[in-house]
Design a protein around this motif. Structure first.
Motif, PDB file in Angstrom:
ATOM      1  N   THR A  81     -17.934 -22.372  63.853  1.00 20.04           N
ATOM      2  CA  THR A  81     -16.692 -21.601  63.769  1.00 20.04           C
ATOM      3  C   THR A  81     -15.555 -22.555  63.400  1.00 20.04           C
ATOM      4  O   THR A  81     -15.662 -23.760  63.579  1.00 20.04           O
ATOM      5  N   ASP A 100     -20.295 -23.481  58.712  1.00 17.38           N
ATOM      6  CA  ASP A 100     -20.037 -22.181  58.105  1.00 17.38           C
ATOM      7  C   ASP A 100     -18.844 -22.376  57.173  1.00 17.38           C
ATOM      8  O   ASP A 100     -17.694 -22.125  57.546  1.00 17.38           O
ATOM      9  N   VAL A 133     -17.986 -20.863  54.356  1.00 14.74           N
ATOM     10  CA  VAL A 133     -17.312 -19.634  53.936  1.00 14.74           C
ATOM     11  C   VAL A 133     -16.380 -19.148  55.048  1.00 14.74           C
ATOM     12  O   VAL A 133     -15.227 -18.786  54.802  1.00 14.74           O
ATOM     13  N   GLY A 134     -16.864 -19.168  56.282  1.00 15.57           N
ATOM     14  CA  GLY A 134     -16.028 -18.779  57.411  1.00 15.57           C
ATOM     15  C   GLY A 134     -14.827 -19.704  57.561  1.00 15.57           C
ATOM     16  O   GLY A 134     -13.727 -19.260  57.878  1.00 15.57           O
ATOM     17  N   LEU A 164     -13.321 -21.441  55.150  1.00 17.18           N
ATOM     18  CA  LEU A 164     -12.356 -21.185  54.076  1.00 17.18           C
ATOM     19  C   LEU A 164     -11.605 -19.875  54.307  1.00 17.18           C
ATOM     20  O   LEU A 164     -10.410 -19.777  54.002  1.00 17.18           O
ATOM     21  N   THR A 165     -12.288 -18.889  54.862  1.00 13.58           N
ATOM     22  CA  THR A 165     -11.621 -17.634  55.217  1.00 13.58           C
ATOM     23  C   THR A 165     -10.568 -17.892  56.289  1.00 13.58           C
ATOM     24  O   THR A 165      -9.442 -17.402  56.211  1.00 13.58           O
ATOM     25  N   TYR A 166     -10.945 -18.677  57.296  1.00 15.34           N
ATOM     26  CA  TYR A 166     -10.007 -19.036  58.363  1.00 15.34           C
ATOM     27  C   TYR A 166      -8.820 -19.811  57.794  1.00 15.34           C
ATOM     28  O   TYR A 166      -7.671 -19.557  58.145  1.00 15.34           O
ATOM     29  N   HIS A 224      -7.613 -19.730  54.758  1.00 17.33           N
ATOM     30  CA  HIS A 224      -6.782 -18.805  53.988  1.00 17.33           C
ATOM     31  C   HIS A 224      -5.854 -18.028  54.908  1.00 17.33           C
ATOM     32  O   HIS A 224      -4.646 -17.914  54.640  1.00 17.33           O
ATOM     33  N   GLN A 225      -6.383 -17.497  56.011  1.00 14.13           N
ATOM     34  CA  GLN A 225      -5.563 -16.730  56.948  1.00 14.13           C
ATOM     35  C   GLN A 225      -4.531 -17.641  57.631  1.00 14.13           C
ATOM     36  O   GLN A 225      -3.388 -17.246  57.822  1.00 14.13           O
ATOM     37  N   TYR A 226      -4.929 -18.840  57.979  1.00 16.95           N
ATOM     38  CA  TYR A 226      -4.032 -19.784  58.632  1.00 16.95           C
ATOM     39  C   TYR A 226      -2.852 -20.118  57.730  1.00 16.95           C
ATOM     40  O   TYR A 226      -1.701 -20.122  58.150  1.00 16.95           O
TER      41      TYR A 226
END
Length: 131
Positions: free
Chosen positions: A83, A116, A118-119, A121-123, A125-127
């Motif tokens: 995570t 993870d 992909v997870g 990079l998603t995090y 992006h949101q951050y």
């Protein structure tokens, strides 16, 4: 061999992200901090990063923390393995703030079982969107 390439790619991504700073909105912070930036580092803490971890940590310390951060900037350290999570978000106002950033960085060690990406990079992006 492919596993080592994936680990190297993930760690390289973390190193490249170390040089990126999101420009802070004008007028943010105290007077004189108009040019302050948010420096965000995403660091892989999976076991696959172990052979490269010291080199990447040294890069973050030498290139980003020591050479790039200025008074008024904010340093954000995010880590990922299974995570993604924030490690520290420290505004740099004096030398003790730099020591706090370095102390947190040196406490990290790659023990996560897997990455993870992909997870992460998603995090990230949101951050960044939340900044």
């Amino acid at each position: 061999m492919a596993k080592a390439r994936i680990a190297a790619s993930a760690i390289l991504l973390a190193a490249l992200l170390a040089g990126l700073g999101a420009q802070a909105p004008a007028g943010r912070g105290q007077e004189g901090d108009v040019d302050a930036v948010d420096v965000v580092v995403l660091l892989d803490l999976s076991q696959s990063a172990l052979p490269y971890f010291e080199d990447v940590s040294d890069y973050v310390v030498s290139s980003v923390v020591k050479d790039y951060l200025r008074r008024g900037d904010t340093f954000h350290l995010l880590s990922f393995g299974e995570t993604a999570q924030p490690e520290i978000a420290q505004r740099v106002a004096e030398e003790s703030d730099i020591k706090s950033v370095l102390g947190r960085l040196y406490l990290l060690y790659p023990l996560a079982r897997y990455s993870d990406l992909v997870g992460a990079l998603t995090y990230l992006h949101q951050y960044l969107a939340d900044l």
